[in-house]
Scaffold this motif. Structure first.
Motif, PDB file in Angstrom:
ATOM      1  N   LEU A  64       0.816  -1.222   0.000  1.00  0.00           N
ATOM      2  CA  LEU A  64       0.000   0.000   0.000  1.00  0.00           C
ATOM      3  C   LEU A  64       0.848   1.270   0.000  1.00  0.00           C
ATOM      4  O   LEU A  64       0.326   2.377   0.097  1.00  0.00           O
ATOM      5  CB  LEU A  64      -0.938   0.010   1.213  1.00  0.00           C
ATOM      6  N   ARG A  65       2.155   1.107  -0.096  1.00  0.00           N
ATOM      7  CA  ARG A  65       3.092   2.234  -0.017  1.00  0.00           C
ATOM      8  C   ARG A  65       2.720   3.369  -0.973  1.00  0.00           C
ATOM      9  O   ARG A  65       2.707   4.533  -0.598  1.00  0.00           O
ATOM     10  CB  ARG A  65       4.505   1.741  -0.306  1.00  0.00           C
ATOM     11  N   SER A  66       2.411   3.051  -2.208  1.00  0.00           N
ATOM     12  CA  SER A  66       2.139   4.103  -3.202  1.00  0.00           C
ATOM     13  C   SER A  66       0.917   4.930  -2.833  1.00  0.00           C
ATOM     14  O   SER A  66       0.865   6.132  -3.109  1.00  0.00           O
ATOM     15  CB  SER A  66       1.972   3.498  -4.593  1.00  0.00           C
ATOM     16  N   TYR A  67      -0.078   4.332  -2.201  1.00  0.00           N
ATOM     17  CA  TYR A  67      -1.272   5.085  -1.788  1.00  0.00           C
ATOM     18  C   TYR A  67      -0.918   6.145  -0.744  1.00  0.00           C
ATOM     19  O   TYR A  67      -1.377   7.279  -0.828  1.00  0.00           O
ATOM     20  CB  TYR A  67      -2.343   4.154  -1.220  1.00  0.00           C
ATOM     21  N   GLN A  69       2.141   7.383  -0.193  1.00  0.00           N
ATOM     22  CA  GLN A  69       3.056   8.344  -0.800  1.00  0.00           C
ATOM     23  C   GLN A  69       2.289   9.361  -1.636  1.00  0.00           C
ATOM     24  O   GLN A  69       2.575  10.566  -1.583  1.00  0.00           O
ATOM     25  CB  GLN A  69       4.098   7.617  -1.661  1.00  0.00           C
ATOM     26  N   ASP A  70       1.299   8.914  -2.394  1.00  0.00           N
ATOM     27  CA  ASP A  70       0.491   9.829  -3.222  1.00  0.00           C
ATOM     28  C   ASP A  70      -0.343  10.755  -2.344  1.00  0.00           C
ATOM     29  O   ASP A  70      -0.440  11.952  -2.609  1.00  0.00           O
ATOM     30  CB  ASP A  70      -0.432   9.052  -4.165  1.00  0.00           C
ATOM     31  N   ALA A  71      -0.944  10.208  -1.312  1.00  0.00           N
ATOM     32  CA  ALA A  71      -1.830  11.003  -0.443  1.00  0.00           C
ATOM     33  C   ALA A  71      -1.055  12.014   0.389  1.00  0.00           C
ATOM     34  O   ALA A  71      -1.525  13.132   0.614  1.00  0.00           O
ATOM     35  CB  ALA A  71      -2.637  10.078   0.470  1.00  0.00           C
ATOM     36  N   GLY A  73       2.380  12.824  -0.125  1.00  0.00           N
ATOM     37  CA  GLY A  73       3.490  13.468  -0.823  1.00  0.00           C
ATOM     38  C   GLY A  73       4.847  13.178  -0.198  1.00  0.00           C
ATOM     39  O   GLY A  73       5.781  13.945  -0.383  1.00  0.00           O
ATOM     40  N   ASP A  74       4.965  12.102   0.553  1.00  0.00           N
ATOM     41  CA  ASP A  74       6.218  11.711   1.202  1.00  0.00           C
ATOM     42  C   ASP A  74       6.659  10.350   0.703  1.00  0.00           C
ATOM     43  O   ASP A  74       5.853   9.564   0.228  1.00  0.00           O
ATOM     44  CB  ASP A  74       6.046  11.628   2.727  1.00  0.00           C
ATOM     45  N   GLN A  75       7.941  10.080   0.859  1.00  0.00           N
ATOM     46  CA  GLN A  75       8.486   8.787   0.496  1.00  0.00           C
ATOM     47  C   GLN A  75       8.471   7.845   1.700  1.00  0.00           C
ATOM     48  O   GLN A  75       8.742   8.261   2.814  1.00  0.00           O
ATOM     49  CB  GLN A  75       9.933   8.933   0.006  1.00  0.00           C
ATOM     50  N   LEU A  76       8.120   6.600   1.437  1.00  0.00           N
ATOM     51  CA  LEU A  76       8.163   5.564   2.468  1.00  0.00           C
ATOM     52  C   LEU A  76       9.216   4.541   2.068  1.00  0.00           C
ATOM     53  O   LEU A  76       9.482   4.381   0.892  1.00  0.00           O
ATOM     54  CB  LEU A  76       6.797   4.889   2.602  1.00  0.00           C
ATOM     55  N   PRO A  77       9.799   3.860   3.024  1.00  0.00           N
ATOM     56  CA  PRO A  77       9.524   3.956   4.453  1.00  0.00           C
ATOM     57  C   PRO A  77      10.181   5.192   5.056  1.00  0.00           C
ATOM     58  O   PRO A  77      11.125   5.743   4.494  1.00  0.00           O
ATOM     59  CB  PRO A  77      10.152   2.677   5.012  1.00  0.00           C
ATOM     60  N   ARG A  78       9.668   5.629   6.175  1.00  0.00           N
ATOM     61  CA  ARG A  78      10.251   6.761   6.889  1.00  0.00           C
ATOM     62  C   ARG A  78      11.629   6.372   7.421  1.00  0.00           C
ATOM     63  O   ARG A  78      11.875   5.229   7.757  1.00  0.00           O
ATOM     64  CB  ARG A  78       9.377   7.160   8.068  1.00  0.00           C
ATOM     65  N   ASP A  79      12.498   7.342   7.536  1.00  0.00           N
ATOM     66  CA  ASP A  79      13.824   7.130   8.107  1.00  0.00           C
ATOM     67  C   ASP A  79      13.693   7.109   9.629  1.00  0.00           C
ATOM     68  O   ASP A  79      13.271   8.099  10.231  1.00  0.00           O
ATOM     69  CB  ASP A  79      14.751   8.262   7.658  1.00  0.00           C
TER      70      ASP A  79
END
Length: 126
Positions: A64-67, A69-71, A73-79
């Motif tokens: 579900l990462r892309s959902y 990220q799109d919602a 506006g951040d990149q996953l996984p978090r640091d």
């Protein structure tokens, strides 16, 4: 107790603590949970990404990462280091100064052993 990245900590199971002994019934244990790095590593093996970190951590399924990220506006996984650095750290049974020192004074990767020794001494006293 909040153990900083990159250290992994998890409380082991002890059947003697089932039902919380009366001696500690009104107290929160200093090591009630696990470290953020332990959670990231464990949930990562099961296919989850770190989504949010605060008082609790929230993980989302990797498929579900892309959902997210799109919602957001951040990149996953978090640091996990950045999450810890920006978080409000809650220390139970020990001084917050000591917990912050574990994370912010360490000169990774050269100072990890001395930081681990410092954590061990602090926790054994608490």
């Amino acid at each position: 107790l909040v153990i900083p990245p990159p250290f992994q900590f998890a409380r082991g199971f002890d059947p003697e603590w089932l039902g919380r002994p009366d001696l500690f019934a009104d107290q929160q244990l200093a090591t009630t949970s696990c470290s953020l790095s332990y959670a990231v590593a464990t949930f990562g093996r099961w296919g989850y990404d770190l989504l949010m970190f605060g008082y609790d951590s929230i993980f989302a399924r990797r498929d579900l990462r892309s959902y997210f990220q799109d919602a957001w506006g951040d990149q996953l996984p978090r640091d996990e280091f950045q999450c810890y650095r920006r978080s409000i750290v809650n220390a139970v049974s020990g001084p917050l100064r000591a917990v912050r020192e574990w994370f912010f004074r360490a000169d990774d990767p050269h100072d990890l052993q001395s930081t681990l020794e410092l954590m061990s001494r602090n926790v054994s006293v608490w």
